[in-house]
Design an enzyme around this catalytic site. Sequence first.
Site, PDB file in Angstrom:
ATOM      1  CB  ALA A  98      -7.820   2.305   2.682  1.00  0.00           C
TER       2      ALA A  98
ATOM      3  CG  HIS B 212      -5.200   3.174  -4.368  1.00  0.00           C
ATOM      4  ND1 HIS B 212      -5.468   3.725  -3.126  1.00  0.00           N
ATOM      5  CD2 HIS B 212      -4.281   2.206  -4.142  1.00  0.00           C
ATOM      6  CE1 HIS B 212      -4.746   3.101  -2.205  1.00  0.00           C
ATOM      7  NE2 HIS B 212      -4.019   2.187  -2.783  1.00  0.00           N
TER       8      HIS B 212
ATOM      9  CG  ASP C 250       4.296   1.286  -2.582  1.00  0.00           C
ATOM     10  OD1 ASP C 250       4.511   1.206  -1.375  1.00  0.00           O
ATOM     11  OD2 ASP C 250       3.237   1.758  -3.054  1.00  0.00           O
TER      12      ASP C 250
ATOM     13  CG  LEU D  29      -2.399  11.439  -2.569  1.00  0.00           C
ATOM     14  CD1 LEU D  29      -3.430  11.316  -3.687  1.00  0.00           C
ATOM     15  CD2 LEU D  29      -2.947  12.299  -1.432  1.00  0.00           C
TER      16      LEU D  29
HETATM   17  P1  AMP Z   1      -1.454  -0.197  -1.782  1.00  0.00           P
HETATM   18  O1  AMP Z   1      -2.945  -0.229  -1.700  1.00  0.00           O
HETATM   19  O2  AMP Z   1      -0.818   0.803  -0.860  1.00  0.00           O
HETATM   20  O3  AMP Z   1      -0.816  -1.552  -1.750  1.00  0.00           O
HETATM   21  O4  AMP Z   1      -1.126   0.370  -3.229  1.00  0.00           O
HETATM   22  C1  AMP Z   1      -1.662  -0.226  -4.384  1.00  0.00           C
HETATM   23  C2  AMP Z   1      -0.997   0.371  -5.597  1.00  0.00           C
HETATM   24  O5  AMP Z   1      -1.224   1.778  -5.617  1.00  0.00           O
HETATM   25  C3  AMP Z   1       0.538   0.182  -5.592  1.00  0.00           C
HETATM   26  O6  AMP Z   1       0.980  -0.084  -6.920  1.00  0.00           O
HETATM   27  C4  AMP Z   1       1.027   1.522  -5.110  1.00  0.00           C
HETATM   28  O7  AMP Z   1       2.341   1.832  -5.543  1.00  0.00           O
HETATM   29  C5  AMP Z   1       0.013   2.454  -5.738  1.00  0.00           C
HETATM   30  N1  AMP Z   1      -0.023   3.725  -5.009  1.00  0.00           N
HETATM   31  C6  AMP Z   1      -0.206   3.914  -3.681  1.00  0.00           C
HETATM   32  N2  AMP Z   1      -0.112   5.226  -3.375  1.00  0.00           N
HETATM   33  C7  AMP Z   1       0.151   5.878  -4.548  1.00  0.00           C
HETATM   34  C8  AMP Z   1       0.372   7.238  -4.902  1.00  0.00           C
HETATM   35  N3  AMP Z   1       0.353   8.218  -3.999  1.00  0.00           N
HETATM   36  N4  AMP Z   1       0.614   7.528  -6.206  1.00  0.00           N
HETATM   37  C9  AMP Z   1       0.660   6.539  -7.147  1.00  0.00           C
HETATM   38  N5  AMP Z   1       0.444   5.238  -6.872  1.00  0.00           N
HETATM   39  C10 AMP Z   1       0.201   4.906  -5.598  1.00  0.00           C
END
Ligand code: AMP
Length: 281
Positions: free
Chosen positions: A32, A37, A150, A184
Amino acid sequence: MQTLRDLPALRSAVQTLKSDRKPLVLVPTMGALHDGHMALVEEARRHGRHVVVSIFVNPRQFGPNEDLAAYPRREAKDAQMLQAAGVDILWAPTVDVMYPAGYATNISVTGISDGLDGAARPGHFDGVATVVTKLFNQVRPDVAIFGQKDYQQLAVIRRFVADLNLPIEIVGLPTQRAEDGLALSSRNAYLSEEERKAALALPRALGEAKRQIEKGEPVEGALAQAIASLAAHGFGPIDYVSLCDAATLEPMAVLDRPARLLGAAKLGKTRLIDNIAVDPV
Ligand code: AMP
C-alpha cells in the site's frame, strides 16, 4: 523489474544482480505504497545501486485484535510504482513461503522493545525482528533502508543488527509528511474525511510539546497538555505521549540530552503514531 514469490527464484535473481559487485539495497515494506515508502526507494536507487523492495504483510507483527485482515493490499498498483522507480526485484513471498509448516523460531530483542509500542502491542517487535531477520537472510543486502516514522522499530532493528553482527548497513530516513503535516501512512487510508482533519492534532500536539520542552517548560506538564489536546480532538485510547532518550528510548523527565518525543493513539478504528526530535538548546 521481476516480481518473485519463491526462494529459489529470489536467490538466483539476487546472485545475478550481485555479480557486478554494486551494492544491493533492501527496502522492506508491507505495501500500500505512498510517498514515504517511495522516498526510501529513491534513496536506495542513489549511486545506481541495485534495489530489492519487499512487500509482505507480516501476520506475526499483528496482535489478535489488530487490523491484519483489513490491512490495505494493492500489489498491482505498488508494482507499477516500483517498476517506474527503477526497482530491480519486488520480493513478495506468501505467508507459506515465509513461515512454512513447522516454523518455530522467534527473534526477541529485550529492553529497547519493551516500552512504548512494545507495551501497547505485545509481541509486535518480536514479529518485526523475526521477519526483518528473515528478509535479511533471504535477500542478503549490503544496505537496508527504514523510515524514522517507525522510530522504535528502527531502534530495535539497529539493536539486533549490532547484537547479531549482521554485516548490513542500516539507514534511517526522516518521516515524509502530507502538506499539512500529517505523517504519511498506509493506515491513513482508513480515516474518514472528518477523521483525516482531526488526525492533524497528533503532529500539532507533538510540535507544541516540543516547543514547550525546548523552551525549558517542565516535561510532565507539556506531555499532559499534548494528551489533553489529543483527547479534545477525539483521539482515544491514547497509548502514550512520551519523551525518550533518542538512542536508548529510556523515558526522560528532564531534557538534558538529545531526545525523541513519541506519540501513539487511536482515532476511531485507526491507530496513528508519530514522533519528532527534541534537542536541548
Ligand atoms: P510499512 O509498509 O508501514 O511497514 O513501512 C515500510 C517502511 O517505510 C518502514 O521502514 C517505515 O518506517 C517506512 N515509512 C512508512 N511511512 C513513512 C513515512 N511517512 N516517511 C518515511 N518512511 C516511512
